[in-house]
Write a protein that holds these residues in place. Structure first.
Motif, PDB file in Angstrom:
ATOM      1  N   ALA A   1      -1.680  -4.643  12.166  1.00 40.18           N
ATOM      2  CA  ALA A   1      -0.406  -4.369  11.480  1.00 40.18           C
ATOM      3  C   ALA A   1      -0.623  -4.276   9.968  1.00 40.18           C
ATOM      4  O   ALA A   1      -0.118  -3.355   9.314  1.00 40.18           O
ATOM      5  CB  ALA A   1       0.598  -5.473  11.803  1.00 40.18           C
TER       6      ALA A   1
ATOM      7  N   LEU B   1      10.135  -4.614   4.316  1.00 44.28           N
ATOM      8  CA  LEU B   1       8.782  -5.183   4.228  1.00 44.28           C
ATOM      9  C   LEU B   1       8.761  -6.363   3.255  1.00 44.28           C
ATOM     10  O   LEU B   1       8.189  -7.424   3.541  1.00 44.28           O
ATOM     11  CB  LEU B   1       7.816  -4.075   3.780  1.00 44.28           C
TER      12      LEU B   1
ATOM     13  N   VAL C   1       0.023  -0.750   7.901  1.00 43.04           N
ATOM     14  CA  VAL C   1       1.094  -0.635   6.889  1.00 43.04           C
ATOM     15  C   VAL C   1       0.490  -0.631   5.482  1.00 43.04           C
ATOM     16  O   VAL C   1       0.902   0.138   4.612  1.00 43.04           O
ATOM     17  CB  VAL C   1       2.117  -1.783   7.052  1.00 43.04           C
TER      18      VAL C   1
ATOM     19  N   TRP D   1       4.875  -3.070  14.081  1.00 42.51           N
ATOM     20  CA  TRP D   1       4.637  -2.682  12.686  1.00 42.51           C
ATOM     21  C   TRP D   1       3.839  -1.388  12.605  1.00 42.51           C
ATOM     22  O   TRP D   1       4.022  -0.583  11.681  1.00 42.51           O
ATOM     23  CB  TRP D   1       3.919  -3.812  11.936  1.00 42.51           C
TER      24      TRP D   1
ATOM     25  N   LEU E   1       1.348  -9.918   7.982  1.00 40.08           N
ATOM     26  CA  LEU E   1       2.580  -9.446   8.630  1.00 40.08           C
ATOM     27  C   LEU E   1       2.883 -10.187   9.926  1.00 40.08           C
ATOM     28  O   LEU E   1       4.031 -10.464  10.246  1.00 40.08           O
ATOM     29  CB  LEU E   1       2.471  -7.937   8.930  1.00 40.08           C
TER      30      LEU E   1
ATOM     31  N   TRP F   1       6.317   1.300  13.232  1.00 39.23           N
ATOM     32  CA  TRP F   1       7.222   1.345  12.068  1.00 39.23           C
ATOM     33  C   TRP F   1       6.548   2.085  10.912  1.00 39.23           C
ATOM     34  O   TRP F   1       7.169   2.882  10.205  1.00 39.23           O
ATOM     35  CB  TRP F   1       7.561  -0.103  11.675  1.00 39.23           C
ATOM     36  N   GLN F   2       5.251   1.829  10.734  1.00 41.73           N
ATOM     37  CA  GLN F   2       4.513   2.525   9.673  1.00 41.73           C
ATOM     38  C   GLN F   2       4.537   4.033   9.910  1.00 41.73           C
ATOM     39  O   GLN F   2       4.834   4.806   9.001  1.00 41.73           O
ATOM     40  CB  GLN F   2       3.075   1.980   9.627  1.00 41.73           C
TER      41      GLN F   2
END
Ligand SMILES: N[C@@H](CCC(=O)N[C@@H](CS)C(=O)NCC(=O)O)C(=O)O
Length: 208
Positions: A162, A144, A166, A95, A154, A98-99
């Motif tokens: 995480a 999300l 995010v 995550w 998350l 991904w952010q």
């Protein structure tokens, strides 16, 4: 340790929140990005990308907020922010990456067009850019939103890095005008983050 930061920056705030959550001692040094303080010689020696946050720990200089957050967690014997189990740890990292790669970049378009352009006198928001930002934001916010259905956090049952990584960008929802209406799960989850003592104590007006 010394952290160079700019309080309103989501990338900075999440690092400060980790410091507070872990109760680590660290000198906080504000660099005013709007005055170009991050472009000066001494700081460029530390971070040639001229970006905050940047951590100095003795001889070691570390930039990239997510790397700094993980490094800070490694300073304590054990923390649920960054659990030792390899699968959980990989999930948290997923995550965080991904952010940086997706969600944060989509938010970044709105931050630039709706906040920074005004602050730096760069003209009006560009409607084509905003349209691109909306496509990108919805693509990743949909992911999300679906993941958060039936979950408080998350990864697992506790707040982890995480959530802070995010969630940090949602701090700027009103100013940046992300198209967040309708994303009920994301809004519900962000309220959990807002209730964390470390999130409250890292609020920009409290650490400037
Ligand atoms: N990927 C970096 C991004 C850091 C970043 O974008 N910092 C911005 C403030 S939010 C900055 O320092 N910008 C100044 C510049 O680009 O000159 C991180 O996660 O630390």
């Amino acid at each position: 340790m010394k952290l160079y930061h700019f309080p309103i920056s989501p990338n900075s705030r999440r690092v400060v929140a980790v410091l507070h959550h872990l109760g680590l001692d660290c000198e906080l040094k504000v660099l005013d990005l709007l005055k170009g303080e991050h472009l000066k010689g001494d700081f460029l020696q530390l971070n040639p990308n001229h970006m905050i946050p940047t951590l100095v720990d003795g001889e070691f200089v570390l930039w990239e907020s997510n790397a700094i957050m993980q490094y800070l967690c490694s300073k304590v014997p054990e923390t649920s922010l960054w659990p030792a189990d390899p699968v959980v740890r990989a999930d948290v990292s997923r995550w965080q990456f991904w952010q940086t790669a997706h969600f944060g970049r989509a938010c970044g378009i709105f931050i630039f067009e709706n906040i920074l352009k005004k602050a730096l006198n760069l003209g009006e928001p560009d409607t084509d850019e905003i349209a691109k930002g909306e496509d990108s934001f919805r693509r990743f916010a949909d992911v999300l939103e679906a993941h958060l259905k039936g979950r408080e956090w998350l990864v697992g049952d506790h707040v982890t890095l995480a959530d802070l990584s995010v969630g940090s960008f949602l701090d700027l929802t009103e100013m940046a005008r992300y198209p967040l209406a309708g994303y009920q799960e994301i809004q519900r989850w962000y309220k959990n983050i807002q209730q964390l003592p470390a999130w409250q104590s890292s609020e920009p007006s409290k650490i400037s």
